[in-house]
Scaffold this motif. Structure first.
Motif, PDB file in Angstrom:
ATOM      1  N   LYS A  52       0.843  -1.184   0.000  1.00 15.70           N
ATOM      2  CA  LYS A  52       0.000   0.000   0.000  1.00 15.70           C
ATOM      3  C   LYS A  52       0.883   1.240   0.000  1.00 15.70           C
ATOM      4  O   LYS A  52       1.763   1.355   0.831  1.00 15.70           O
ATOM      5  N   PRO A  53       0.652   2.173  -0.911  1.00 15.70           N
ATOM      6  CA  PRO A  53       1.454   3.403  -0.924  1.00 15.70           C
ATOM      7  C   PRO A  53       1.254   4.190   0.374  1.00 15.70           C
ATOM      8  O   PRO A  53       0.270   4.001   1.088  1.00 15.70           O
ATOM      9  N   LEU A  54       2.191   5.090   0.661  1.00 17.21           N
ATOM     10  CA  LEU A  54       2.136   5.853   1.907  1.00 17.21           C
ATOM     11  C   LEU A  54       0.838   6.625   2.059  1.00 17.21           C
ATOM     12  O   LEU A  54       0.339   6.787   3.164  1.00 17.21           O
ATOM     13  N   ILE A  55       0.264   7.104   0.961  1.00 17.39           N
ATOM     14  CA  ILE A  55      -0.984   7.861   1.063  1.00 17.39           C
ATOM     15  C   ILE A  55      -2.102   6.987   1.639  1.00 17.39           C
ATOM     16  O   ILE A  55      -2.929   7.460   2.406  1.00 17.39           O
ATOM     17  N   VAL A  56      -2.109   5.711   1.299  1.00 15.57           N
ATOM     18  CA  VAL A  56      -3.114   4.796   1.845  1.00 15.57           C
ATOM     19  C   VAL A  56      -2.815   4.537   3.310  1.00 15.57           C
ATOM     20  O   VAL A  56      -3.723   4.525   4.148  1.00 15.57           O
ATOM     21  N   LEU A  57      -1.549   4.315   3.654  1.00 12.52           N
ATOM     22  CA  LEU A  57      -1.174   4.082   5.049  1.00 12.52           C
ATOM     23  C   LEU A  57      -1.574   5.262   5.922  1.00 12.52           C
ATOM     24  O   LEU A  57      -2.018   5.083   7.057  1.00 12.52           O
ATOM     25  N   VAL A  88      -1.775  -1.783  12.357  1.00 11.29           N
ATOM     26  CA  VAL A  88      -1.209  -2.986  12.980  1.00 11.29           C
ATOM     27  C   VAL A  88      -1.371  -4.174  12.032  1.00 11.29           C
ATOM     28  O   VAL A  88      -0.429  -4.953  11.820  1.00 11.29           O
ATOM     29  N   ALA A  89      -2.540  -4.309  11.422  1.00 10.49           N
ATOM     30  CA  ALA A  89      -2.772  -5.403  10.469  1.00 10.49           C
ATOM     31  C   ALA A  89      -1.838  -5.262   9.263  1.00 10.49           C
ATOM     32  O   ALA A  89      -1.321  -6.264   8.758  1.00 10.49           O
ATOM     33  N   ALA A  90      -1.608  -4.037   8.808  1.00  8.32           N
ATOM     34  CA  ALA A  90      -0.704  -3.807   7.673  1.00  8.32           C
ATOM     35  C   ALA A  90       0.730  -4.192   8.026  1.00  8.32           C
ATOM     36  O   ALA A  90       1.447  -4.765   7.199  1.00  8.32           O
ATOM     37  N   LEU A 131       7.945  -3.114   4.752  1.00  7.16           N
ATOM     38  CA  LEU A 131       7.841  -3.338   6.198  1.00  7.16           C
ATOM     39  C   LEU A 131       8.279  -2.093   6.961  1.00  7.16           C
ATOM     40  O   LEU A 131       7.616  -1.667   7.911  1.00  7.16           O
ATOM     41  N   ALA A 132       9.368  -1.479   6.531  1.00  5.62           N
ATOM     42  CA  ALA A 132       9.845  -0.256   7.189  1.00  5.62           C
ATOM     43  C   ALA A 132       8.823   0.870   7.072  1.00  5.62           C
ATOM     44  O   ALA A 132       8.575   1.602   8.034  1.00  5.62           O
ATOM     45  N   ALA A 133       8.201   1.012   5.908  1.00  4.55           N
ATOM     46  CA  ALA A 133       7.214   2.080   5.704  1.00  4.55           C
ATOM     47  C   ALA A 133       5.969   1.860   6.556  1.00  4.55           C
ATOM     48  O   ALA A 133       5.425   2.810   7.137  1.00  4.55           O
ATOM     49  N   THR A 134       5.512   0.616   6.661  1.00  2.00           N
ATOM     50  CA  THR A 134       4.318   0.362   7.473  1.00  2.00           C
ATOM     51  C   THR A 134       4.626   0.548   8.953  1.00  2.00           C
ATOM     52  O   THR A 134       3.794   1.094   9.694  1.00  2.00           O
ATOM     53  N   LYS A 135       5.808   0.131   9.393  1.00  2.00           N
ATOM     54  CA  LYS A 135       6.195   0.365  10.793  1.00  2.00           C
ATOM     55  C   LYS A 135       6.289   1.864  11.079  1.00  2.00           C
ATOM     56  O   LYS A 135       5.847   2.329  12.137  1.00  2.00           O
ATOM     57  N   ARG A 136       6.859   2.610  10.143  1.00  2.00           N
ATOM     58  CA  ARG A 136       6.972   4.058  10.313  1.00  2.00           C
ATOM     59  C   ARG A 136       5.587   4.698  10.410  1.00  2.00           C
ATOM     60  O   ARG A 136       5.348   5.560  11.264  1.00  2.00           O
ATOM     61  N   ALA A 137       4.663   4.269   9.564  1.00  2.00           N
ATOM     62  CA  ALA A 137       3.303   4.815   9.597  1.00  2.00           C
ATOM     63  C   ALA A 137       2.631   4.516  10.936  1.00  2.00           C
ATOM     64  O   ALA A 137       1.949   5.379  11.496  1.00  2.00           O
TER      65      ALA A 137
END
Length: 94
Positions: free
Chosen positions: A13-18, A27-29, A66-72
């Protein structure tokens, strides 16, 4: 990034979606991204004595996802509770 902001063919998922997700969705992402990274890692390193470099680019992408979702998720927690990343990290220590 695609204009519609939906997931790409790998499920990322792109950052805009996150940024539009709530805490539970984030958390699910993170869990989904971790599962994808683990599967790709196992393809990259199928045994202790072999590396299949054909999967190296996919692993790089999965790691970045994984890094982007953790950051979000971290950003969401810090913004929701008004704490800094340093304060959040200190909560993990005994």
């Amino acid at each position: 990034m695609r204009p519609q902001g939906g997931p790409d063919r790998n499920g990322f998922k792109p950052l805009i979606v996150l940024a539009r997700m709530d805490g539970r969705e984030l958390v699910a992402a993170v869990h989904a991204a971790a599962r994808r990274h683990n599967l790709i890692w196992e393809a990259l390193v199928p045994s202790h004595d072999f590396i299949d470099f054909a999967h190296e680019e996919a692993e790089d992408c999965a790691y970045a996802e994984l890094a982007a979702t953790k950051r979000a998720l971290r950003d969401h927690i810090c913004e929701t509770y008004g704490i800094t990343i340093r304060e959040l990290a200190s909560l993990a220590m005994p």
